[in-house]
Scaffold this active site. Structure first.
Site, PDB file in Angstrom:
ATOM      1  N   TYR A  74      -3.048  -7.242  16.734  1.00 51.51           N
ATOM      2  CA  TYR A  74      -3.163  -6.383  15.552  1.00 51.51           C
ATOM      3  C   TYR A  74      -4.433  -5.541  15.621  1.00 51.51           C
ATOM      4  O   TYR A  74      -4.403  -4.323  15.374  1.00 51.51           O
ATOM      5  CB  TYR A  74      -3.166  -7.247  14.294  1.00 51.51           C
ATOM      6  CG  TYR A  74      -3.261  -6.450  13.015  1.00 51.51           C
ATOM      7  CD1 TYR A  74      -2.170  -5.756  12.535  1.00 51.51           C
ATOM      8  CD2 TYR A  74      -4.451  -6.416  12.291  1.00 51.51           C
ATOM      9  CE1 TYR A  74      -2.253  -5.023  11.354  1.00 51.51           C
ATOM     10  CE2 TYR A  74      -4.543  -5.690  11.114  1.00 51.51           C
ATOM     11  CZ  TYR A  74      -3.444  -4.992  10.648  1.00 51.51           C
ATOM     12  OH  TYR A  74      -3.533  -4.272   9.479  1.00 51.51           O
ATOM     13  N   ASN A 117       1.771   4.997   7.077  1.00 52.53           N
ATOM     14  CA  ASN A 117       1.381   3.681   6.577  1.00 52.53           C
ATOM     15  C   ASN A 117       2.196   2.544   7.172  1.00 52.53           C
ATOM     16  O   ASN A 117       1.756   1.395   7.156  1.00 52.53           O
ATOM     17  CB  ASN A 117       1.521   3.668   5.049  1.00 52.53           C
ATOM     18  CG  ASN A 117       1.305   2.308   4.455  1.00 52.53           C
ATOM     19  OD1 ASN A 117       0.180   1.808   4.387  1.00 52.53           O
ATOM     20  ND2 ASN A 117       2.385   1.664   4.029  1.00 52.53           N
ATOM     21  N   ASP A 120      11.344   4.161   5.189  1.00 50.14           N
ATOM     22  CA  ASP A 120      11.216   2.710   5.288  1.00 50.14           C
ATOM     23  C   ASP A 120      12.540   2.133   5.754  1.00 50.14           C
ATOM     24  O   ASP A 120      13.541   2.854   5.861  1.00 50.14           O
ATOM     25  CB  ASP A 120      10.819   2.112   3.926  1.00 50.14           C
ATOM     26  CG  ASP A 120      10.020   0.821   4.063  1.00 50.14           C
ATOM     27  OD1 ASP A 120      10.536  -0.125   4.679  1.00 50.14           O
ATOM     28  OD2 ASP A 120       8.889   0.759   3.555  1.00 50.14           O
ATOM     29  N   THR A 149      -1.359  -7.764  -0.668  1.00 49.67           N
ATOM     30  CA  THR A 149      -0.061  -7.153  -0.405  1.00 49.67           C
ATOM     31  C   THR A 149       0.978  -8.233  -0.119  1.00 49.67           C
ATOM     32  O   THR A 149       0.631  -9.393   0.128  1.00 49.67           O
ATOM     33  CB  THR A 149      -0.142  -6.218   0.819  1.00 49.67           C
ATOM     34  OG1 THR A 149      -0.499  -6.994   1.972  1.00 49.67           O
ATOM     35  CG2 THR A 149      -1.171  -5.111   0.600  1.00 49.67           C
ATOM     36  N   ILE A 161       0.834  -1.208   0.000  1.00 47.35           N
ATOM     37  CA  ILE A 161       0.000   0.000   0.000  1.00 47.35           C
ATOM     38  C   ILE A 161       0.867   1.256   0.000  1.00 47.35           C
ATOM     39  O   ILE A 161       0.558   2.241  -0.689  1.00 47.35           O
ATOM     40  CB  ILE A 161      -0.946  -0.023   1.208  1.00 47.35           C
ATOM     41  CG1 ILE A 161      -1.993  -1.125   1.039  1.00 47.35           C
ATOM     42  CG2 ILE A 161      -1.627   1.338   1.399  1.00 47.35           C
ATOM     43  CD1 ILE A 161      -2.809  -1.405   2.286  1.00 47.35           C
ATOM     44  N   SER A 206      -7.423  -0.157   9.565  1.00 47.05           N
ATOM     45  CA  SER A 206      -7.768  -1.507   9.102  1.00 47.05           C
ATOM     46  C   SER A 206      -9.217  -1.826   9.433  1.00 47.05           C
ATOM     47  O   SER A 206      -9.780  -1.288  10.396  1.00 47.05           O
ATOM     48  CB  SER A 206      -6.862  -2.544   9.776  1.00 47.05           C
ATOM     49  OG  SER A 206      -7.300  -3.872   9.499  1.00 47.05           O
TER      50      SER A 206
END
Length: 247
Positions: free
Chosen positions: A142, A77, A37, A177, A18, A129
């Site tokens: 999560y 993200n 990242d 993903t 994403i 989410s």
């Protein structure tokens, strides 16, 4: 579309999935883009940081702002997944998931706020989410982290609206993903597991990274200037639709 022309964006977790789709879409619509990242990829300004380490985050955000010449859009993200029930995960696993998925948003946002306050089109979009709004099996840690991101999004929106900074979230369903692909690879029957994930979303398939990126771009765009404190579902109807079983 060129609604991001002249704007500067930072996308965390922008090396794949994403995040990468979002960086590519914002760039295609005119933005100058940097990605934060642990892995470098793509034709974007790259800054390396572990979002669980505050010093790394601050250095990376400052470096990105310096290269971009400012900051208008922040896409939080970066995140990690986790499997297990409330009793299956250790304290260390709980701390790790919450540290990355929740405090990671806090750290990056905190470092970016001075630059965002100087923007005329400041926007923050957090990747949340479906797990924040629907009970999913074996996703306790999560789900807890994403529920916190949803609440955090609304609290940030209230705190920052008078500073001219909009804060919203996207709630993807199960997306196609690399992380989901690795999850499927570990299943006893990957094809059956994929079919089950597809079937639980009313439109009958996984969500694409590009579809989530399009929702992020909408919320980040100046064209959505009156939208703040919202969570946009991109889940094939999973959150709200209740279909009859197929006959």
């Amino acid at each position: 579309m060129n609604d991001f022309t002249g704007l500067r964006a930072l996308v965390t977790g922008g090396a794949s999935g994403i995040g990468l789709a979002t960086a590519e879409m914002l760039a295609a619509r005119g933005a100058r883009v940097a990605v934060l990242d642990l892995a470098e990829t793509g034709p974007f300004t790259y800054v390396r940081a572990d979002v669980s380490v505050d010093a790394e985050v601050r250095a990376a955000v400052y470096a990105a702002v310096d290269v971009l010449g400012g900051l208008d859009v922040l896409v939080n993200n970066a995140g990690i997944g986790a499997q297990g029930t409330v009793e299956a995960n250790t304290d260390d696993e709980w701390h790790r998931v919450l540290d990355v998925n929740v405090l990671g948003v806090v750290r990056v946002t905190r470092a970016a706020l001075p630059s965002l306050r100087a923007s005329e089109h400041a926007a923050i979009v957090n990747t949340c989410s479906i797990a924040a709004t629907a009970g999913l099996p074996e996703r306790a840690a999560y789900s807890a982290s994403k529920g916190a991101v949803l609440a955090l999004t609304r609290a940030m929106a209230a705190d920052l609206v008078r500073d001219g900074i909009r804060v919203n979230a996207v709630n993807p369903g199960t997306a196609d993903t690399p992380w989901v692909s690795r999850l499927l690879d570990r299943a006893a029957d990957p094809a059956a597991e994929r079919a089950a994930l597809e079937a639980r979303q009313p439109h009958g398939r996984l969500v694409s990274a590009e579809e989530v990126a399009a929702a992020i771009a909408y919320l980040a765009s100046p064209l959505a200037g009156s939208t703040t404190g919202e969570a946009l579902a991109v889940d094939g109807g999973m959150a709200g639709l209740r279909l009859r079983p197929r006959s």
